[in-house]
Write a protein that holds these residues in place. Structure first.
Motif, PDB file in Angstrom:
ATOM      1  N   ASN A 271       0.835  -1.178   0.000  1.00  0.00           N
ATOM      2  CA  ASN A 271       0.000   0.000   0.000  1.00  0.00           C
ATOM      3  C   ASN A 271       0.877   1.237   0.000  1.00  0.00           C
ATOM      4  N   TRP A 272       0.251   2.382  -0.116  1.00  0.00           N
ATOM      5  CA  TRP A 272       0.966   3.654   0.010  1.00  0.00           C
ATOM      6  C   TRP A 272       0.050   4.642   0.723  1.00  0.00           C
ATOM      7  N   SER A 273       0.640   5.692   1.248  1.00  0.00           N
ATOM      8  CA  SER A 273      -0.158   6.678   1.966  1.00  0.00           C
ATOM      9  C   SER A 273       0.561   8.012   1.984  1.00  0.00           C
ATOM     10  N   VAL A 274      -0.206   9.094   2.054  1.00  0.00           N
ATOM     11  CA  VAL A 274       0.382  10.390   2.364  1.00  0.00           C
ATOM     12  C   VAL A 274       0.578  10.460   3.871  1.00  0.00           C
ATOM     13  N   TRP A 275       1.380  11.405   4.323  1.00  0.00           N
ATOM     14  CA  TRP A 275       1.612  11.554   5.747  1.00  0.00           C
ATOM     15  C   TRP A 275       0.356  12.079   6.436  1.00  0.00           C
ATOM     16  N   ARG A 276       0.265  11.813   7.717  1.00  0.00           N
ATOM     17  CA  ARG A 276      -0.885  12.225   8.504  1.00  0.00           C
ATOM     18  C   ARG A 276      -1.064  13.752   8.448  1.00  0.00           C
ATOM     19  N   LYS A 277      -2.288  14.191   8.381  1.00  0.00           N
ATOM     20  CA  LYS A 277      -2.587  15.616   8.310  1.00  0.00           C
ATOM     21  C   LYS A 277      -2.245  16.308   9.633  1.00  0.00           C
ATOM     22  N   THR A 278      -1.983  17.601   9.546  1.00  0.00           N
ATOM     23  CA  THR A 278      -1.724  18.433  10.722  1.00  0.00           C
ATOM     24  C   THR A 278      -2.793  19.521  10.798  1.00  0.00           C
ATOM     25  N   LYS A 279      -2.881  20.165  11.949  1.00  0.00           N
ATOM     26  CA  LYS A 279      -3.877  21.229  12.114  1.00  0.00           C
ATOM     27  C   LYS A 279      -3.674  22.319  11.070  1.00  0.00           C
TER      28      LYS A 279
ATOM     29  N   ALA B 158       2.345  19.991   7.333  1.00  0.00           N
ATOM     30  CA  ALA B 158       2.367  18.566   6.983  1.00  0.00           C
ATOM     31  C   ALA B 158       3.555  18.243   6.078  1.00  0.00           C
ATOM     32  N   PRO B 159       4.204  17.115   6.292  1.00  0.00           N
ATOM     33  CA  PRO B 159       5.290  16.716   5.399  1.00  0.00           C
ATOM     34  C   PRO B 159       4.757  16.457   3.997  1.00  0.00           C
TER      35      PRO B 159
END
Length: 289
Positions: free
Chosen positions: A121-129, A134-135
């Motif tokens: 699988n692949w994913s973007v980095w977790r969201k930030t406020k 966000a990276p």
């Protein structure tokens, strides 16, 4: 190589940033003949590196690539490169699908392997406020069977770069983005209490140099080491661990890494010239089964 083999060889792991592969330019499609030439040259280069660490050609492979274009029709760039590398059973396990506005980003991460793939699988980095914190991009991930009773979690990452960094405030923000990415992976793969950490491989372009005083404020390397990860380039003399040869006022640096947990290296890492195909040199190392 099959699990019925009586004498098991090592597994060769490689990492390489292709520099906007295969066009060589940001947000640009080169002429087909130019891109095909780049793919052939990269195949030769990677075969040379594999021959250095695995002369008999018997090892299974895990190859992690950064900055690859994701094609949406026909044979993908990653598949074409695997064909040029010409190792039996080498295939693409996963290509990320990061988006850039209304299209695919041309800096995708790839994992290719000869090993059995349990999942990918692949994913973007977790969201930030604040979205600006966000990276960029994310990770490509594959669960690979190293041997019948051992499955490893493999991540390919391309952390935030320092491109356009003109102030300490920007430098701090870039460090924090790299740190957030690594801390997310460590949290995802944190072993259960009382359990031995599962085998894990983390490879990619970290955009930070572990041994350069200019990156003294980085936390990613100490975080990985505290979590039980090791990498092989530190055992080499400085001149043999350069993965991003310097140009102009920028000196040589080591930006590309292979970190492992609950696994052992088999021999020295090898860094070879990219031969003009990219501004990054590929890194190869063997891992014991």
């Amino acid at each position: 190589m099959t699990f019925s083999t009586l004498i098991l060889a090592a597994i060769t792991v490689g990492v390489w940033n292709g520099e906007w592969f295969p066009s060589g330019r940001a947000e640009h499609r080169a002429a087909p003949e130019i891109e095909q030439g780049a793919i052939r040259a990269a195949g030769r280069m990677i075969r040379e590196g594999l021959n250095r660490v695995d002369p008999a050609g018997t090892n299974d492979l895990i190859l992690c690539f950064n900055e690859f274009r994701r094609d949406t029709d026909g044979e993908s760039v990653a598949e074409m490169l695997c064909r040029e590398i010409a190792r039996t059973n080498l295939r693409v396990a996963v290509v990320s699908g990061y988006r850039r506005r209304d299209r695919f980003d041309q800096q995708q991460d790839v994992i290719a392997t000869t090993l059995p793939v349990v999942g990918a699988n692949w994913s973007v980095w977790r969201k930030t406020k604040n979205p600006k914190d966000a990276p960029p991009r994310g990770y490509a991930h594959a669960l690979l069977v190293l041997e019948p009773a051992v499955t490893a979690s493999v991540y390919c990452v391309h952390l935030k770069s320092n491109y356009g960094q003109t102030s300490e405030a920007i430098a701090k923000a870039n460090r924090e983005k790299r740190s957030r990415a690594i801390e997310q992976l460590l949290a995802q793969e944190k072993p259960r209490r009382g359990k031995k950490p599962a085998p894990m491989i983390l490879a990619g372009d970290f955009n930070a140099d572990k041994w350069n005083h200019a990156f003294a404020k980085e936390t990613i390397f100490s975080s990985l080491e505290a979590a039980g990860f090791v990498e092989p380039l530190g055992w080499l003399p400085l001149e043999r661990r350069v993965t991003h040869p310097g140009t102009g006022r920028f000196g040589d640096s080591t930006l590309d890494y292979i970190f492992v947990r609950s696994l052992d290296f088999d021999g020295e890492a090898v860094v070879i010239s990219a031969e003009g195909v990219s501004d990054h040199s590929p890194v190869f190392v063997n891992i014991k089964l």
